[in-house]
Design a protein around this motif. Structure first.
Motif, PDB file in Angstrom:
ATOM      1  N   TYR A 130       0.012   0.685  -7.534  1.00  0.00           N
ATOM      2  CA  TYR A 130      -0.133  -0.150  -8.720  1.00  0.00           C
ATOM      3  C   TYR A 130       1.061  -1.052  -9.049  1.00  0.00           C
ATOM      4  O   TYR A 130       0.852  -2.190  -9.499  1.00  0.00           O
ATOM      5  CB  TYR A 130      -0.559   0.686  -9.938  1.00  0.00           C
ATOM      6  CG  TYR A 130       0.537   1.493 -10.555  1.00  0.00           C
ATOM      7  CD1 TYR A 130       1.289   0.983 -11.604  1.00  0.00           C
ATOM      8  CD2 TYR A 130       0.847   2.776 -10.081  1.00  0.00           C
ATOM      9  CE1 TYR A 130       2.310   1.722 -12.163  1.00  0.00           C
ATOM     10  CE2 TYR A 130       1.870   3.514 -10.643  1.00  0.00           C
ATOM     11  CZ  TYR A 130       2.593   2.983 -11.677  1.00  0.00           C
ATOM     12  OH  TYR A 130       3.609   3.704 -12.230  1.00  0.00           O
TER      13      TYR A 130
ATOM     14  N   CYS B 142       0.797  -1.232   0.000  1.00  0.00           N
ATOM     15  CA  CYS B 142       0.000   0.000   0.000  1.00  0.00           C
ATOM     16  C   CYS B 142       0.826   1.277   0.000  1.00  0.00           C
ATOM     17  O   CYS B 142       1.940   1.326   0.497  1.00  0.00           O
ATOM     18  CB  CYS B 142      -0.918   0.014   1.213  1.00  0.00           C
ATOM     19  SG  CYS B 142      -2.126  -1.333   1.178  1.00  0.00           S
TER      20      CYS B 142
ATOM     21  N   PRO C   7      -9.966   0.647  -6.470  1.00  0.00           N
ATOM     22  CA  PRO C   7      -8.840   0.479  -5.541  1.00  0.00           C
ATOM     23  C   PRO C   7      -9.040  -0.720  -4.616  1.00  0.00           C
ATOM     24  O   PRO C   7     -10.155  -1.102  -4.301  1.00  0.00           O
ATOM     25  CB  PRO C   7      -8.826   1.781  -4.744  1.00  0.00           C
ATOM     26  CG  PRO C   7     -10.172   2.361  -4.891  1.00  0.00           C
ATOM     27  CD  PRO C   7     -10.738   1.857  -6.179  1.00  0.00           C
ATOM     28  N   SER C   8      -7.920  -1.306  -4.217  1.00  0.00           N
ATOM     29  CA  SER C   8      -7.916  -2.357  -3.199  1.00  0.00           C
ATOM     30  C   SER C   8      -7.264  -1.782  -1.962  1.00  0.00           C
ATOM     31  O   SER C   8      -6.294  -1.032  -2.045  1.00  0.00           O
ATOM     32  CB  SER C   8      -7.129  -3.580  -3.694  1.00  0.00           C
ATOM     33  OG  SER C   8      -7.745  -4.119  -4.845  1.00  0.00           O
ATOM     34  N   ARG C   9      -7.775  -2.171  -0.799  1.00  0.00           N
ATOM     35  CA  ARG C   9      -7.354  -1.546   0.455  1.00  0.00           C
ATOM     36  C   ARG C   9      -6.683  -2.541   1.398  1.00  0.00           C
ATOM     37  O   ARG C   9      -6.922  -3.738   1.338  1.00  0.00           O
ATOM     38  CB  ARG C   9      -8.546  -0.905   1.138  1.00  0.00           C
ATOM     39  CG  ARG C   9      -9.205   0.136   0.257  1.00  0.00           C
ATOM     40  CD  ARG C   9     -10.296   0.926   0.954  1.00  0.00           C
ATOM     41  NE  ARG C   9     -10.920   1.858   0.032  1.00  0.00           N
ATOM     42  CZ  ARG C   9     -10.400   2.985  -0.401  1.00  0.00           C
ATOM     43  NH1 ARG C   9      -9.211   3.351   0.001  1.00  0.00           N
ATOM     44  NH2 ARG C   9     -11.050   3.767  -1.244  1.00  0.00           N
TER      45      ARG C   9
ATOM     46  N   ARG D 261     -11.366  -5.636  -9.513  1.00  0.00           N
ATOM     47  CA  ARG D 261     -10.310  -4.694  -9.149  1.00  0.00           C
ATOM     48  C   ARG D 261      -9.338  -4.466 -10.290  1.00  0.00           C
ATOM     49  O   ARG D 261      -8.877  -3.369 -10.485  1.00  0.00           O
ATOM     50  CB  ARG D 261      -9.564  -5.186  -7.902  1.00  0.00           C
ATOM     51  CG  ARG D 261     -10.457  -5.338  -6.678  1.00  0.00           C
ATOM     52  CD  ARG D 261     -11.137  -4.015  -6.308  1.00  0.00           C
ATOM     53  NE  ARG D 261     -12.098  -4.121  -5.238  1.00  0.00           N
ATOM     54  CZ  ARG D 261     -11.816  -4.070  -3.953  1.00  0.00           C
ATOM     55  NH1 ARG D 261     -10.574  -3.927  -3.554  1.00  0.00           N
ATOM     56  NH2 ARG D 261     -12.780  -4.168  -3.067  1.00  0.00           N
TER      57      ARG D 261
ATOM     58  N   ILE E 196      -4.136   2.264  -0.028  1.00  0.00           N
ATOM     59  CA  ILE E 196      -4.595   1.482  -1.175  1.00  0.00           C
ATOM     60  C   ILE E 196      -3.385   0.888  -1.891  1.00  0.00           C
ATOM     61  O   ILE E 196      -2.269   1.378  -1.755  1.00  0.00           O
ATOM     62  CB  ILE E 196      -5.460   2.316  -2.142  1.00  0.00           C
ATOM     63  CG1 ILE E 196      -4.672   3.481  -2.740  1.00  0.00           C
ATOM     64  CG2 ILE E 196      -6.713   2.825  -1.445  1.00  0.00           C
ATOM     65  CD1 ILE E 196      -5.429   4.244  -3.810  1.00  0.00           C
ATOM     66  N   VAL E 197      -3.636  -0.188  -2.636  1.00  0.00           N
ATOM     67  CA  VAL E 197      -2.535  -0.864  -3.325  1.00  0.00           C
ATOM     68  C   VAL E 197      -1.891   0.101  -4.324  1.00  0.00           C
ATOM     69  O   VAL E 197      -2.560   0.692  -5.174  1.00  0.00           O
ATOM     70  CB  VAL E 197      -3.013  -2.143  -4.026  1.00  0.00           C
ATOM     71  CG1 VAL E 197      -1.895  -2.767  -4.860  1.00  0.00           C
ATOM     72  CG2 VAL E 197      -3.533  -3.163  -3.013  1.00  0.00           C
TER      73      VAL E 197
ATOM     74  N   GLU F 121      -7.799  -6.263   2.784  1.00  0.00           N
ATOM     75  CA  GLU F 121      -8.722  -7.006   1.925  1.00  0.00           C
ATOM     76  C   GLU F 121      -8.042  -8.270   1.384  1.00  0.00           C
ATOM     77  O   GLU F 121      -6.817  -8.336   1.297  1.00  0.00           O
ATOM     78  CB  GLU F 121      -9.188  -6.141   0.754  1.00  0.00           C
ATOM     79  CG  GLU F 121     -10.070  -5.001   1.163  1.00  0.00           C
ATOM     80  CD  GLU F 121     -10.553  -4.167  -0.006  1.00  0.00           C
ATOM     81  OE1 GLU F 121     -11.663  -3.632   0.108  1.00  0.00           O
ATOM     82  OE2 GLU F 121      -9.815  -4.031  -1.020  1.00  0.00           O
TER      83      GLU F 121
END
Length: 137
Positions: free
Chosen positions: A22, A14, A68-70, A102, A19-20, A73
């Protein structure tokens, strides 16, 4: 039938917003490919890289980021073979969380000799496995 595996979003993945970041997705995608080769194909990366001095670098990658991925998760990755060539393999990997997409990633891997960097034809056992997976996908 796709190869399915999961990855938990960890702090290391993150940015400061939680958030991830990229580029970390690409590390996750590579680990999914590594697991596919070990668990489905029966040729783990140690066997490829160390024993046979071959590898499967990415020659092409195209990714759409949907949401977005958090941190915390769990992402489900589904890898499907799209095409197998004489020296290449085309994949589609989709990641989702709780049914929400995602990312979608289309990539091409090339089987190479690590000493020369030149493409090699797939060994027959691997090619047969890929052909079976392409038909099921």
């Amino acid at each position: 039938m796709p190869f399915v595996t999961q990855r938990k979003v960890r702090f290391q993945h993150c940015d400061p917003a939680g958030i991830v970041f990229y580029p970390r997705y690409y590390e996750m995608l590579n680990s999914v490919v590594e697991d596919y080769f070990a668990e489905s194909v029966g040729h783990d990366f140690n066997r490829l890289h160390v024993d046979t001095r071959t590898g499967v670098p990415t020659a092409h990658i195209e990714t759409d980021f949907h949401a977005p991925s958090r941190l915390g998760e769990t992402l489900t990755f589904e890898l499907t073979l799209r095409d197998v060539g004489r020296t290449s393999l085309t994949l589609r990997t989709v990641a989702h969380c709780g049914g929400e997409p995602r990312l979608t990633c289309d990539s091409t891997l090339v089987f190479v000799d690590l000493e020369s960097g030149r493409p090699l034809p797939w060994p027959e056992a691997m090619r047969a496995h890929f052909a079976k997976d392409c038909q099921q996908g």
